[in-house]
Design an enzyme around this catalytic site. Structure first.
Site, PDB file in Angstrom:
ATOM      1  CB  CYS A  28     -29.135 -19.521  52.102  1.00  0.00           C
ATOM      2  SG  CYS A  28     -27.575 -18.672  52.347  1.00  0.00           S
ATOM      3  CG  HIS A  29     -26.967 -16.671  48.475  1.00  0.00           C
ATOM      4  ND1 HIS A  29     -26.533 -16.812  49.777  1.00  0.00           N
ATOM      5  CD2 HIS A  29     -26.412 -15.518  48.023  1.00  0.00           C
ATOM      6  CE1 HIS A  29     -25.752 -15.797  50.098  1.00  0.00           C
ATOM      7  NE2 HIS A  29     -25.653 -14.997  49.054  1.00  0.00           N
ATOM      8  N   GLY A  30     -30.870 -19.429  47.733  1.00  0.00           N
ATOM      9  CA  GLY A  30     -31.806 -20.128  46.853  1.00  0.00           C
ATOM     10  C   GLY A  30     -32.945 -19.238  46.386  1.00  0.00           C
TER      11      GLY A  30
END
Length: 192
Positions: free
Chosen positions: A116-118
């Site tokens: 995801c946003h990682g």
């Protein structure tokens, strides 16, 4: 075997708890840390829900008690790194200590799972150059700006992408396949 999990306030609830419990189930010791916090401190997780609006809704998730103190970690003790998504990558990508941790795992070619946003943290760390990876669709520009090739899976698909030591996925519905591929990279064999 030990795995390090980066976290912070408003980490995606599922993307923290599910990997942690998957690793625990396999007998892998998982250490969850957050910059400037110590073991026993709490962080707030978040649930991100796509409900027909132009962006997702953010609701409070479960509070989480950190398992280890950020300042005390010894990177050479860890076999792999997990970088969940949520909102914490947005601000931790500016923390040089976090970027140095990510660089360490890539320099040593150790398994890294990012979802995801990682991928915002990986992009900021400069480790995506020449690599392909998936991420939440709104992070495509971060991946490309970091020199990576964005693998375009539907946001809520059950797909994970592996490129060398990196396994990535777009969002929490893919946690099962994402963790399966990470566990393979760790060299853990599961017999049924």
């Amino acid at each position: 075997m030990k795995v390090l999990i980066l976290s912070g306030d408003y980490v995606e609830d599922y993307e923290l708890y599910a990997p942690l419990k998957s690793l625990e189930m396999l007998g892998i010791e998982a250490h969850v840390v957050c910059p400037d916090k110590k073991a026993g401190d709490k962080i707030q997780t978040a649930l991100h829900i796509v409900d027909g609006w132009q962006t997702y809704t953010e609701l409070p998730g479960h509070p989480f008690e950190l398992t280890h103190t950020f300042a005390d970690i010894k990177l050479d003790e860890y076999a792999g790194l997990v970088v969940p998504g949520g909102r914490f990558p947005e601000y931790q990508r500016y923390d040089q200590r976090v970027l140095d941790i990510v660089k360490h795992f890539f320099d040593k070619n150790l398994p890294v799972a990012a979802i995801c946003h990682g991928l915002q943290i990986l992009s900021a760390a400069g480790v995506l150059q020449g690599r392909s990876c998936s991420a939440f669709p709104m992070c495509k520009l971060d991946v490309v700006a970091g020199g990576g090739k964005y693998v375009d899976f539907e946001a809520f698909s059950l797909n994970a992408h592996v490129d060398g030591n990196l396994v990535s996925a777009p969002a929490y519905p893919a946690i099962g396949v994402w963790m399966r591929e990470f566990i393979k990279l760790l060299g853990v064999k599961i017999q049924l």
